[in-house]
Design a protein around this motif. Sequence first.
Motif, PDB file in Angstrom:
ATOM      1  N   ILE A  42     -12.122  54.768  31.586  1.00  0.00           N
ATOM      2  CA  ILE A  42     -12.575  54.212  30.480  1.00  0.00           C
ATOM      3  C   ILE A  42     -13.501  53.210  30.793  1.00  0.00           C
ATOM      4  O   ILE A  42     -14.542  53.124  29.936  1.00  0.00           O
ATOM      5  N   SER A 108     -14.305  51.585  22.787  1.00  0.00           N
ATOM      6  CA  SER A 108     -13.366  52.423  23.554  1.00  0.00           C
ATOM      7  C   SER A 108     -12.676  51.696  24.658  1.00  0.00           C
ATOM      8  O   SER A 108     -11.820  52.090  25.293  1.00  0.00           O
ATOM      9  N   LYS A 111      -8.868  50.973  24.845  1.00  0.00           N
ATOM     10  CA  LYS A 111      -7.884  51.910  25.334  1.00  0.00           C
ATOM     11  C   LYS A 111      -7.340  51.661  26.646  1.00  0.00           C
ATOM     12  O   LYS A 111      -6.556  52.529  27.046  1.00  0.00           O
ATOM     13  N   GLU A 113      -4.769  50.470  28.662  1.00  0.00           N
ATOM     14  CA  GLU A 113      -3.462  50.584  28.171  1.00  0.00           C
ATOM     15  C   GLU A 113      -2.568  49.153  28.344  1.00  0.00           C
ATOM     16  O   GLU A 113      -1.759  48.461  27.679  1.00  0.00           O
ATOM     17  N   HIS A 134      -9.836  54.746  16.231  1.00  0.00           N
ATOM     18  CA  HIS A 134      -9.261  53.513  16.477  1.00  0.00           C
ATOM     19  C   HIS A 134      -7.800  53.222  16.100  1.00  0.00           C
ATOM     20  O   HIS A 134      -6.972  52.331  16.653  1.00  0.00           O
ATOM     21  N   ASN A 136      -5.669  55.250  16.348  1.00  0.00           N
ATOM     22  CA  ASN A 136      -4.505  56.057  17.424  1.00  0.00           C
ATOM     23  C   ASN A 136      -4.456  55.295  18.598  1.00  0.00           C
ATOM     24  O   ASN A 136      -3.708  55.402  19.321  1.00  0.00           O
ATOM     25  N   ILE A 137      -5.140  54.185  18.763  1.00  0.00           N
ATOM     26  CA  ILE A 137      -5.007  53.329  19.847  1.00  0.00           C
ATOM     27  C   ILE A 137      -3.662  52.397  19.843  1.00  0.00           C
ATOM     28  O   ILE A 137      -3.734  51.365  19.056  1.00  0.00           O
ATOM     29  N   HIS A 139      -1.913  51.386  22.470  1.00  0.00           N
ATOM     30  CA  HIS A 139      -1.563  50.565  23.684  1.00  0.00           C
ATOM     31  C   HIS A 139      -2.289  49.282  23.637  1.00  0.00           C
ATOM     32  O   HIS A 139      -1.776  48.041  24.171  1.00  0.00           O
TER      33      HIS A 139
END
Length: 813
Positions: A42, A108, A111, A113, A134, A136-137, A139
């Motif tokens: 990442i 990004s 992401k 976690e 975004h 679905n992020i 964490h």
Amino acid sequence: MTTLTTQMSLLLLLLLSIATFLKTMSTIDHTMVSCNEKDREILLTFKKGIIDPHGLISTWTTENNCCSWKGIHCDNLTGRVTRVELSSPPLNVEEEQLKNLKGEMNLSILKLEFLTHLDLSWNEFDMINVPSNHHNITHVSKLLYLDLSSIIHHSSLQMDNLDWLSPLSSLKYLSLSGIDLHKETNWLQAVEKIPSLLELQLRSCNLNNLMLNPSIEYLNLSSLITLDLSYNYFTSQLPNSFLNLTKDITYLDLQGNYIQGEIPSSLLNLRNLRYISLAYNQLRGSIPDEIGQLPRIQTLTLAVNMLSGFIPSTLGNLSSLYSLSIGFNNFSGEISKTTFSKLNSLDLLELTSLNVVFQFDFDWVPPFQLSQLYLSDSNQGPNIPSWIYTQKSLESLDLSSSGISSVDRNKFVSLIERINVTLDLSNNSMTQDLSDLTLKGLRIDLSHNNFTGGLPNISPRGVKQVDLSYNSFSGSIPHSWKNLKILHYINLWSNKLSGEVLTHLSQSTQLRVLNLGENKFSGTIPVNMSPDLEVIILRANQFEGNIPPELFNLSYLTHLDLAHNKLSGSMPKCVYNLTHMVTYNVKIWQYGIVLELFTKGHDYVYVVQPDRRTIDLSVNSFSGKVPVELFELVQVQTLNLSHNNFSGTISKMIGGMENMESLDFSNNKLCGEIPQSMAFLHFLGYLNLSYNNFNGKIPIGTQLQSFNASSYIGNPNLCGAPLNNCTTGEENPKNVTPTQRNEDEDCIRKSLYLGMGVGFAVGFWGICGSLFLLKKWRHAYYRFVDGVGDKIYVTLMVTLYVEDLAFLCKSRI
């Protein structure tokens, strides 16, 4: 007992060992922990779009363990990335010596976690990439701190919406200052989706809406305690509903907007408020009396508005008030000790440009000790108010333009010698000899007074700006000034100073502005001047010698004025590395610089702007040709070489100086034709080429013909509009006088005769020489001559016979 004591000792030793071990384990360098491979990928994805001119994240590719990368912090046990800190603040904000990241900011990175802290502030990213997925992020709910703020004056970042904030449910600190959010009209609703938010920084985001969406009945930001919305474009009134968003807010900054109307009554409901700034708006009306009921207020800033009426005496009830700034308004009435009766904690007082009456008893001693006092343009004179002398903790004092003409010598000296930040006494009529004083302020401005004697000593500790212009100081520069190594700005314009000043200031290696004009300084211009110089003014002194080539290697230089001196020699023929006179580069000035500038044929008092470029070498004894390199400085707007001994022609490259507004080459020995390219100088407002040796026709162009004849007089062989003495045959042959025509005919006749003579001589000696040198040619010539003679003889005899026969026949008839 001994056994028990021994056991206790052993137990304590064991506990100490365990504690030491745990402490050691807890402080193991994070480089010993290997980072998670997913986190590493990442981070490398985030790095792909970054331009890193200073190598700040160079370690991101040279080492495999991302926990050892610069700016990355991992959990000591899990190796997961928890903090990313890539902020690039300058060591000194005033210097703006930033070593920052550029390119794309890829979100990004959210992401990660276990990320709790992300700081990308003080960089110069020019694009934000918000991942389309975004939502679905999941964490990033662990994220507590997010700072994406950009350098406000350099930012080109834009963001269409704030929908990507919705997953950040745990966020407590958010700063997007400097990012353009003008397309996001529902920013308040987007922020509401972060229920735990404590601090919100949206400074200079081009926001333009303070009103709630009518479809939303209620908006809850009850957790918010700090809100900065300064320097946006709110043009409406400040609605009561906005101030009801949260009751627990302690810090509210709305300065630098266009907020209209009166101070809303709902402001008085914010009982926990400690800081409020409504400065630099368009507020009208009066300060509510109820403002004295805010029990915890520490900073109240209402300066630069249109407020009017009386200053309420209830301000004196704000016992916690630390800073009060209400200047630049339209208040009336008076200010007395009642206004300050209970302000025991007051540290900063700003009452600039208030048209009120100050009614203080001579023996009044305030209940506070200020560190900052600003009373500029507030009718304090003719004496410095006695209560100011009681302020023993003053670090900054501004009494400029206050009508002060008389001071208590002993108290005055004691007062100004202890000021160590800002001392501004400019634009008064003070008369004192300051030669035995030592000033130590960061910024010292004593300009526009009647100070006499020698210059004061200046402590080298931290001084950056010195303005002693428009006084009657005399003598030379004190030796103590040699140690002013971090001096940025010095202005000694219009005094009676003398001596070789530049040798004293050559060690000021950070100097940016040097103004020594209108004095009697002498000596030569040193070679080792500060490389950071932006403005050099040595005008109207007695400097002599040549211009050192090093002067034209000052890449930041934008204003050079060496006029009215005794400088001589030719201009250096070298590469001119005056970068800021070639490329357009606007610098952010940290101070307003007022200079004397001669341009467009007039003297102006001129506030230097970062987009101005000026060169003035007039009234010296310079000679030789004007170097071609000078005409490559295409950003120059004022160029004055008048009253020198320059010779030669003007380079046609002058046409490339398209920003030129004022051009003066008068009173030199320049010659040749005026370049046709000068017709392309479309912004030219002043031109003087008079009293040179220019010839030919003035180039035709709207700009050059717009000036009157005085711009070209004193050039006998120059013709064309706006001059009326154009006599060239090309332009009007009918205007040639008889004397000039006879002179031209004699010249042509002489040339014809000379050509005929030369031709005859060449032909004669060519033939005779050949006959003399070549035998065959000579015999052939003799045979030719004999043949020609025989033919002439026969022809002559036949002619005579025919004539005689004709005569006899005529006689008989």
